[in-house]
Design a protein around this motif. Sequence first.
Motif, mmCIF file in Angstrom:
data_model
loop_
_atom_site.group_PDB
_atom_site.id
_atom_site.type_symbol
_atom_site.label_atom_id
_atom_site.label_comp_id
_atom_site.label_asym_id
_atom_site.label_seq_id
_atom_site.Cartn_x
_atom_site.Cartn_y
_atom_site.Cartn_z
ATOM 1 N N GLU A 67 0.832 -1.199 0.000
ATOM 2 C CA GLU A 67 0.000 0.000 0.000
ATOM 3 C C GLU A 67 0.869 1.252 0.000
ATOM 4 O OE1 GLU A 67 -2.855 -0.082 3.153
ATOM 5 O OE2 GLU A 67 -3.565 -2.097 2.667
ATOM 6 N N ASP A 103 0.428 5.585 0.774
ATOM 7 C CA ASP A 103 -0.432 6.606 1.357
ATOM 8 C C ASP A 103 -0.868 7.573 0.260
ATOM 9 O OD1 ASP A 103 -1.650 8.537 2.882
ATOM 10 O OD2 ASP A 103 -0.022 8.731 4.327
ATOM 11 N N ASN A 115 -2.487 10.420 0.984
ATOM 12 C CA ASN A 115 -2.762 11.715 1.609
ATOM 13 C C ASN A 115 -1.689 12.753 1.310
ATOM 14 O OD1 ASN A 115 -5.184 10.907 2.664
ATOM 15 N ND2 ASN A 115 -4.343 10.279 4.620
ATOM 16 N N TRP A 155 -12.020 12.217 3.677
ATOM 17 C CA TRP A 155 -10.830 12.182 4.531
ATOM 18 C C TRP A 155 -11.191 12.493 5.978
ATOM 19 C CZ3 TRP A 155 -8.362 15.584 7.769
ATOM 20 C CH2 TRP A 155 -7.113 15.174 8.247
ATOM 21 N N HIS A 196 -7.653 8.448 6.991
ATOM 22 C CA HIS A 196 -6.470 7.878 6.352
ATOM 23 C C HIS A 196 -6.903 6.873 5.279
ATOM 24 C CE1 HIS A 196 -2.151 7.052 6.239
ATOM 25 N NE2 HIS A 196 -2.474 5.806 5.996
ATOM 26 N N ARG A 197 -6.301 6.983 4.114
ATOM 27 C CA ARG A 197 -6.612 6.040 3.043
ATOM 28 C C ARG A 197 -5.331 5.667 2.318
ATOM 29 N NH1 ARG A 197 -10.469 7.770 -1.152
ATOM 30 N NH2 ARG A 197 -10.979 5.578 -1.347
ATOM 31 N N ASN A 198 -5.238 4.404 1.943
ATOM 32 C CA ASN A 198 -4.087 3.921 1.204
ATOM 33 C C ASN A 198 -4.524 3.367 -0.144
ATOM 34 O OD1 ASN A 198 -2.275 4.554 3.229
ATOM 35 N ND2 ASN A 198 -2.344 2.513 4.146
#
Length: 365
Positions: free
Chosen positions: A286, A288, A290, A347, A352-354
Amino acid sequence: MAEAKVLRMNEADHEISYANNSVIQNAAILKVMPIIEESVSDMFSKTAPTCVKVADLGCSSGPNAFMAISQVIDTIHGICTQKQLKLPEFEMILNDLPENDFNSVFKLVPSFIERLEKEKGDLVQERCYIGGTAGSFYHRLFPTRSLHFVHSSYALHWLSRVPVGVENNKGNICLAGSSPPNVVEAYSQQFRKDFTNFLSMRSKEIIPQGRMVLTFIARKYLNPFNEDYGLELVAMSLLDLVAQGVVKEADVDSFNIPFYSPCKEEVAQIVEREGSFEIKELQVFEVDINYLNRGEQLRNKDLGSNIGKNHANTLRAVFEPMICSHFGDAIVDELFLRLADNAADLWKKSMHRNKVNIVVSMAKK
C-alpha cells in the motif's frame, strides 16, 4: 471511446499536468526499487550481456519515467565496480501509446544524462542510449528475444478496451462494489484476456532468463464486492452534477472506463496458465494517498481541504482527457471542484486512506 486516443495523461504544459501530479505513482516505484534491483542483479549475473536492453512500458510523462531505468543503471554499475567488470552499454526504450506526451519526456533526457555523468562519470554517460517506442503493449513492440529487462508501473490496470456488456453498470464508471455480477465478470474476463496477451507478447521479446517487474493498482480481496476501488469519488461527483442539472444521468450511465484492479490470486493464476514466466516474487503493498507527511499534517490548519484538492488534481491529471471526450470540457472545472470537496469530506470521516498495489517479479523460462 477510442481508447488509444483518450487514454493518456495530461500533458506537461497543461495547468494540471501528470508530471506535477503523480506523487502516488512515484511512491509506488520507490516501494518496489529493491525488487527491481534484485531482478536486474539476477538477470545480469545469468546473462552477462555486453548491451543491456531495457523497456519501460507505459512510461507516461515527467520524471517518474526515468526512475526504473536509473535503478537498472545504478545496479549494474555497482556490480561492475565491485567485481571489476567492464560496464556494458545500455539501450533504454520508453514506451506508451502514441498520444502520450513524448515531447516532455525527451526534454528531460539531457538532464538525466548530465546527472549520470555527475554521479558516475563520462563512461556511463557515453554508454547510455535512450529512445522511444509508441504503441500498445498489448501488441508486439520489439524484436524477438531482444529485451533483457522489462518494467511497467501503474499501467497494466488499464485495459485494451471497455469490456462488452457493461451497459447496466448504472451510476458507476468502472467496476465498483455496487456493480452487477455480469459487469464484474465482464471486467474480469477483459483483464484475463489482456494480461494473458501482454505476457504472450513479452515472452517473444524477452530473452531466456530475462526478467520483468510489473506494478499496478490492485484490490485486497478475492471477492470483488468487498472493495473500495478508489474511483467511486469520480462517479459520486458526476452524480452530484446530475442532481444539479449540469450533466445528464444517461451520459453518466453510458460512461465506463477501461480500468480494472485485479487481486493477487488472479495475477498468479493468469501467469501460471500462460506459462512463459516463473513468478519470483508477488506482493501486495500500500501507498499513502494523503500526500502530506506527518510534520506537514500537524502544521496544516486546513488539511482536509488541501488533501481533497491534491486528490482531485491527481485524478484530473489522469482522467481529464477521458472526461472531456465523453462529456465535453465545459464541466471539467466544476466536476473536479466537486470532487475535491467530496475527497475532503471522505478524509475527515476516515482520516487515512491507502492505495493498494501489486508488484510481480518474473523470470522468462
